[in-house]
Motif scaffolding. Sequence first.
Motif, PDB file in Angstrom:
ATOM      1  N   THR A 103       0.662  -1.057   0.257  1.00  0.00           N
ATOM      2  CA  THR A 103      -0.042  -0.034   0.170  1.00  0.00           C
ATOM      3  C   THR A 103       0.881   1.213   0.124  1.00  0.00           C
ATOM      4  O   THR A 103       1.905   1.149   0.504  1.00  0.00           O
ATOM      5  CB  THR A 103      -1.061   0.043   1.113  1.00  0.00           C
ATOM      6  N   TYR A 104       0.525   2.262  -0.621  1.00  0.00           N
ATOM      7  CA  TYR A 104       1.107   3.506  -0.892  1.00  0.00           C
ATOM      8  C   TYR A 104       1.277   4.304   0.638  1.00  0.00           C
ATOM      9  O   TYR A 104       0.278   4.488   1.298  1.00  0.00           O
ATOM     10  CB  TYR A 104       0.501   4.366  -1.640  1.00  0.00           C
ATOM     11  N   VAL A 105       2.460   4.637   1.128  1.00  0.00           N
ATOM     12  CA  VAL A 105       2.807   5.653   2.121  1.00  0.00           C
ATOM     13  C   VAL A 105       3.773   6.689   1.677  1.00  0.00           C
ATOM     14  O   VAL A 105       4.346   6.435   0.692  1.00  0.00           O
ATOM     15  CB  VAL A 105       3.395   4.833   3.375  1.00  0.00           C
ATOM     16  N   ARG A 124       6.198   9.181  -2.526  1.00  0.00           N
ATOM     17  CA  ARG A 124       5.485   8.128  -2.065  1.00  0.00           C
ATOM     18  C   ARG A 124       6.297   6.525  -2.474  1.00  0.00           C
ATOM     19  O   ARG A 124       6.986   6.636  -3.482  1.00  0.00           O
ATOM     20  CB  ARG A 124       4.359   8.124  -2.224  1.00  0.00           C
ATOM     21  N   LYS A 125       5.782   5.792  -1.569  1.00  0.00           N
ATOM     22  CA  LYS A 125       6.463   4.363  -2.139  1.00  0.00           C
ATOM     23  C   LYS A 125       5.570   3.053  -1.422  1.00  0.00           C
ATOM     24  O   LYS A 125       4.457   3.546  -0.544  1.00  0.00           O
ATOM     25  CB  LYS A 125       7.509   3.868  -1.166  1.00  0.00           C
ATOM     26  N   LEU A 126       5.733   2.132  -1.969  1.00  0.00           N
ATOM     27  CA  LEU A 126       4.768   0.921  -1.638  1.00  0.00           C
ATOM     28  C   LEU A 126       5.456   0.155  -0.580  1.00  0.00           C
ATOM     29  O   LEU A 126       6.588  -0.039  -0.367  1.00  0.00           O
ATOM     30  CB  LEU A 126       4.443  -0.041  -2.778  1.00  0.00           C
ATOM     31  N   GLU A 127       4.698   0.055   0.590  1.00  0.00           N
ATOM     32  CA  GLU A 127       5.166  -0.603   1.662  1.00  0.00           C
ATOM     33  C   GLU A 127       3.945  -1.911   1.970  1.00  0.00           C
ATOM     34  O   GLU A 127       2.880  -1.655   1.788  1.00  0.00           O
ATOM     35  CB  GLU A 127       5.299   0.338   3.040  1.00  0.00           C
ATOM     36  N   ASP A 128       4.683  -3.080   2.500  1.00  0.00           N
ATOM     37  CA  ASP A 128       3.907  -4.111   2.897  1.00  0.00           C
ATOM     38  C   ASP A 128       3.075  -3.630   4.321  1.00  0.00           C
ATOM     39  O   ASP A 128       3.763  -3.369   5.347  1.00  0.00           O
ATOM     40  CB  ASP A 128       4.390  -5.166   3.168  1.00  0.00           C
ATOM     41  N   ALA A 144      -6.303   1.212   1.857  1.00  0.00           N
ATOM     42  CA  ALA A 144      -6.984   1.303   0.475  1.00  0.00           C
ATOM     43  C   ALA A 144      -6.735   0.118  -0.287  1.00  0.00           C
ATOM     44  O   ALA A 144      -7.276  -0.374  -1.225  1.00  0.00           O
ATOM     45  CB  ALA A 144      -6.496   2.518  -0.572  1.00  0.00           C
ATOM     46  N   ALA A 145      -5.694  -0.590   0.137  1.00  0.00           N
ATOM     47  CA  ALA A 145      -5.358  -1.896  -0.610  1.00  0.00           C
ATOM     48  C   ALA A 145      -6.628  -3.018  -0.590  1.00  0.00           C
ATOM     49  O   ALA A 145      -6.476  -4.064  -0.909  1.00  0.00           O
ATOM     50  CB  ALA A 145      -4.192  -2.639  -0.285  1.00  0.00           C
ATOM     51  N   ALA A 146      -7.436  -2.694   0.845  1.00  0.00           N
ATOM     52  CA  ALA A 146      -8.591  -3.475   1.189  1.00  0.00           C
ATOM     53  C   ALA A 146      -9.690  -3.429   0.174  1.00  0.00           C
ATOM     54  O   ALA A 146     -10.292  -2.499   0.208  1.00  0.00           O
ATOM     55  CB  ALA A 146      -8.907  -3.274   2.668  1.00  0.00           C
ATOM     56  N   THR A 147      -9.937  -4.320  -0.651  1.00  0.00           N
ATOM     57  CA  THR A 147     -10.950  -4.455  -1.734  1.00  0.00           C
ATOM     58  C   THR A 147     -12.098  -5.496  -1.692  1.00  0.00           C
ATOM     59  O   THR A 147     -11.876  -6.254  -0.637  1.00  0.00           O
ATOM     60  CB  THR A 147     -10.332  -4.669  -2.908  1.00  0.00           C
TER      61      THR A 147
END
Length: 373
Positions: A103-105, A124-128, A144-147
């Motif tokens: 997800t983006y932080v 910004r970058k993607l982090e788990d 936001a990654a929760a779909t």
Amino acid sequence: MSYKKLNMIPTMYINLKKSIGLMLLACIALSSCKKIFDLPDEKDYLSSRINYNNKTFDPILGRNNIMGGFNGDNSTQPIKFEIINARFGDGRPVTDLFQVRPTYVWTKAYTGLEKSIEEIEAKRKLEDHPLFEVRQSGEFILWAAATNDLITPRAADTTNFPQNTRYFDLRVTNSGGSAIIRDLSVRPFRERPYEPSDDFNIYSGGPAPHPKSPNNPNSRNYIRPFLNNVIGAQSDQPLRSNDDYKEVVVYIRPVPGGSGNSIRFKFLDKDSVAINPNLFNETRWDRIVHGFNMEKTNEYVQYTVAYPIPLVEVVTNYAPGGNRDHAEFSYSRKGFGGGRTVATFGIDFAIYKKGDWEVVFHFLKENPKFEDE
């Protein structure tokens, strides 16, 4: 200096030495007492009244949701929070909330002044992260990654049975002790890719019925734009968009076959024919959205953008309210008496899902009047 004042200096020096000596003796005495009587170290305070202002959370999938008002009741910081005993109402363990996804932080502050997609992405970058987690502040975040594909939303028939509700407890700890806040719950709504979502049934995901005929399956609600001095070409009256008069409506919909980073604005007349954007001659096209590589055709205006829109809930030139982009279109024409009259319309909107989208303004009943009086 008088003899009397000179004579006082040794006395002051002696008194100071005595005071320091007494302080040292007191410190030694206290230390000795602590050792003799085995007094415990001073601990932090953890109130027995810690809680949350609201223990039921109703986030919307597909967007960042920050929730929870932790009331520490003056407990000593720092406090550690840990989610425990996550279960459904029938006792089944909850695991879907804790799936780890990128997800983006943000690593640098977004300002709205960035000059390119590359400049935005460099901030910004993607982090788990687990899809749902508690922060150091005690707030909860559903990323936001929760779909819908990863977390089953609440039922389409609007019911909230306990067996479908996700419950959890929260362990709260500092050096003063530990306490458990019990029976917090999460009841997520399905994704709403955009706002306003008046045309979207938040339970089923299908079209929303018109508010004046909610039980009529053939009725439909629409997104309404704001309108100011937009005159109808036939009626010569201001056009309206409300529960009673749907003379202008808005569609926010995906466009197939794009790059995944675009948004376009389009205008349709009463015959569903595209209106040339150049007719909106007072529009500040550089302020419609934080986008780049503007492409204007006879049918639409398109930008390259980063998603979501707006990227962050902060006040910018494009989102003066912080949480929605303000897209305003305007045009002028000569009115009675020879003066210029200006009309404006538009929408405050957000899009949460990356892709290629279009925002369409449809003049359903009659076309706007562009001709001079």
